[in-house]
Design an enzyme around this catalytic site. Structure first.
Site, PDB file in Angstrom:
ATOM      1  N   LYS A 131       0.176   4.154  -0.135  1.00 31.72           N
ATOM      2  CA  LYS A 131      -0.395   5.384   0.432  1.00 31.72           C
ATOM      3  C   LYS A 131      -0.269   6.770  -0.320  1.00 31.72           C
ATOM      4  O   LYS A 131      -0.076   6.320  -1.667  1.00 31.72           O
ATOM      5  CB  LYS A 131       0.088   5.523   1.745  1.00 31.72           C
ATOM      6  CG  LYS A 131      -0.018   4.381   2.680  1.00 31.72           C
ATOM      7  CD  LYS A 131       0.238   4.484   4.232  1.00 31.72           C
ATOM      8  CE  LYS A 131      -0.024   3.120   4.916  1.00 31.72           C
ATOM      9  NZ  LYS A 131      -0.056   3.587   6.251  1.00 31.72           N
TER      10      LYS A 131
ATOM     11  N   ASN B 181       0.907  -1.317   0.186  1.00 30.87           N
ATOM     12  CA  ASN B 181      -0.182  -0.113  -0.040  1.00 30.87           C
ATOM     13  C   ASN B 181       0.852   1.030  -0.033  1.00 30.87           C
ATOM     14  O   ASN B 181       1.583   1.566   0.983  1.00 30.87           O
ATOM     15  CB  ASN B 181      -1.105   0.041   1.153  1.00 30.87           C
ATOM     16  CG  ASN B 181      -1.625   1.292   1.576  1.00 30.87           C
ATOM     17  OD1 ASN B 181      -1.852   2.029   0.505  1.00 30.87           O
ATOM     18  ND2 ASN B 181      -2.282   1.397   2.550  1.00 30.87           N
TER      19      ASN B 181
ATOM     20  N   SER C 104       3.561  -2.163  10.259  1.00 27.82           N
ATOM     21  CA  SER C 104       5.130  -2.311  10.431  1.00 27.82           C
ATOM     22  C   SER C 104       5.680  -3.748  10.078  1.00 27.82           C
ATOM     23  O   SER C 104       6.571  -4.067  10.967  1.00 27.82           O
ATOM     24  CB  SER C 104       5.425  -1.943  11.897  1.00 27.82           C
ATOM     25  OG  SER C 104       5.191  -0.455  12.349  1.00 27.82           O
TER      26      SER C 104
ATOM     27  N   HIS D  64      -9.470   1.324   4.614  1.00 30.16           N
ATOM     28  CA  HIS D  64      -8.191   1.502   5.372  1.00 30.16           C
ATOM     29  C   HIS D  64      -8.593   2.592   6.700  1.00 30.16           C
ATOM     30  O   HIS D  64      -9.216   3.207   6.620  1.00 30.16           O
ATOM     31  CB  HIS D  64      -7.127   1.868   4.507  1.00 30.16           C
ATOM     32  CG  HIS D  64      -5.771   1.959   5.066  1.00 30.16           C
ATOM     33  ND1 HIS D  64      -5.304   2.749   6.050  1.00 30.16           N
ATOM     34  CD2 HIS D  64      -4.810   0.996   4.879  1.00 30.16           C
ATOM     35  CE1 HIS D  64      -4.180   2.551   6.471  1.00 30.16           C
ATOM     36  NE2 HIS D  64      -3.837   1.479   5.915  1.00 30.16           N
TER      37      HIS D  64
ATOM     38  N   GLU E 219      -5.353  -4.782  10.230  1.00 26.78           N
ATOM     39  CA  GLU E 219      -4.233  -3.897  10.742  1.00 26.78           C
ATOM     40  C   GLU E 219      -4.619  -3.151  11.975  1.00 26.78           C
ATOM     41  O   GLU E 219      -5.325  -2.238  11.988  1.00 26.78           O
ATOM     42  CB  GLU E 219      -4.067  -2.911   9.713  1.00 26.78           C
ATOM     43  CG  GLU E 219      -3.938  -3.356   8.122  1.00 26.78           C
ATOM     44  CD  GLU E 219      -3.341  -2.252   7.278  1.00 26.78           C
ATOM     45  OE1 GLU E 219      -2.295  -2.621   6.647  1.00 26.78           O
ATOM     46  OE2 GLU E 219      -3.908  -1.383   7.264  1.00 26.78           O
TER      47      GLU E 219
HETATM   48  P1  13P Z   1       3.336   0.116   7.719  1.00 23.08           P
HETATM   49  O1  13P Z   1       3.694  -1.151   7.044  1.00 23.08           O
HETATM   50  O2  13P Z   1       3.757   1.507   7.290  1.00 23.08           O
HETATM   51  O3  13P Z   1       3.143   0.104   9.110  1.00 23.08           O
HETATM   52  O4  13P Z   1       1.702   0.549   7.125  1.00 23.08           O
HETATM   53  C1  13P Z   1       0.843  -0.463   7.121  1.00 23.08           C
HETATM   54  C2  13P Z   1      -0.391  -0.125   6.622  1.00 23.08           C
HETATM   55  O5  13P Z   1      -1.200   0.902   6.882  1.00 23.08           O
HETATM   56  C3  13P Z   1      -0.558  -0.920   5.071  1.00 23.08           C
HETATM   57  O6  13P Z   1      -1.989  -0.673   4.720  1.00 23.08           O
END
Ligand code: 13P
Length: 251
Positions: A11, A9, A214, A97, A169
């Protein structure tokens, strides 16, 4: 046997040049071994779907969006329709999300409608659930994630459950470097699968439930070794080809 699935992802990160370097690094690193072990995809900002289609078609890496509208088309400025994701040959779309839930006030009912819209368009919705630190400390993790999932189960027909991916998550683990322990994650995944079983026992056994928060090459192996953890939804580590590949190779 469920196949493992690793989704990056991105983002709100990237630009054409950086994306190209990242995608070519991932594709080059996915040798026959890596590609055979896990399915792999990236969920990117909508403006880069065309780039993904151009650079990933014919490779082992699928792609998709990070959100979609519940509406098919019309006067909804700024929104992206399922059909537009399909227009660029997307396979996946994230639904609900935690950043959408937190910053855009997305309710579980809206997320459920988004998942339905995705299914209707032939996309695979990746329905995200997870508790905040406050909720975990208050002992409400199960009721929170159950409520988030139940809203989707209320509207998705039992037979369609096979076409859904779930992602657990925990909000406190996202971008914090604080990964859930394999046992904490496994417990949540097992709990979610039990809820799926109530809706459709056969489908529940096949639904991929991804862990996100993470995940890195160093902790991916232990997490994905858990019986109900079927892969990862990766944020930060998906922005570096070596880290993303490291997670795929940990399968
Ligand atoms: P991180 O891997 O940066 O913690 O983010 C997880 C996430 O939100 C994936 O959608």
């Amino acid at each position: 046997m469920r196949r493992k699935l690793v989704i990056g992802n991105w983002k709100m990160n990237g630009n054409r040049a950086a994306n190209s370097a990242l995608l070519s690094g991932v594709v080059a690193g996915l040798n026959a071994d890596g590609a055979a072990r896990a399915d792999c995809a990236v969920c990117v900002p909508a403006p880069y779907l065309a780039q993904c289609q151009a650079e990933l078609q014919g490779t082992a890496v699928a792609w998709g969006g990070q959100d979609l509208s519940v509406h098919a088309s019309g006067a909804y400025t700024g929104e992206v329709a399922a059909s537009m994701l399909v227009d660029f040959a997307s396979r996946y779309v994230l639904c609900g999300h935690s950043e959408r839930r937190a910053y855009h006030n997305e309710s579980s009912e809206l997320v459920a409608q988004k998942a339905l819209a995705a299914l209707a368009a032939g996309l695979t919705p990746v329905i995200c659930v997870g508790e905040t630190l406050e909720q975990r400390e208050a002992g409400t993790t199960e009721s929170v994630i159950c409520g988030q999932l139940q809203a989707a189960l209320d509207v998705i027909p039992a037979a369609e459950l096979t076409k859904v991916v779930l992602a657990y998550e925990p909000v406190w683990a996202i971008g914090t470097g604080k990964t859930a322990t394999p046992q904490i994650a496994q417990d949540a995944h097992r709990f979610l699968r039990a809820r799926l079983e109530q809706k459709n026992p056969e489908a529940a056994a096949g639904v991929q439930i991804l862990y996100g928060g993470s995940m890195k090459p160093e902790n991916a192996k232990e997490l994905m070794a858990q019986p109900d953890i079927d892969g990862g939804l990766i944020g930060g580590a998906a922005l570096k080809a070596a880290d993303f590949l490291g997670i795929i190779h940990a399968v």
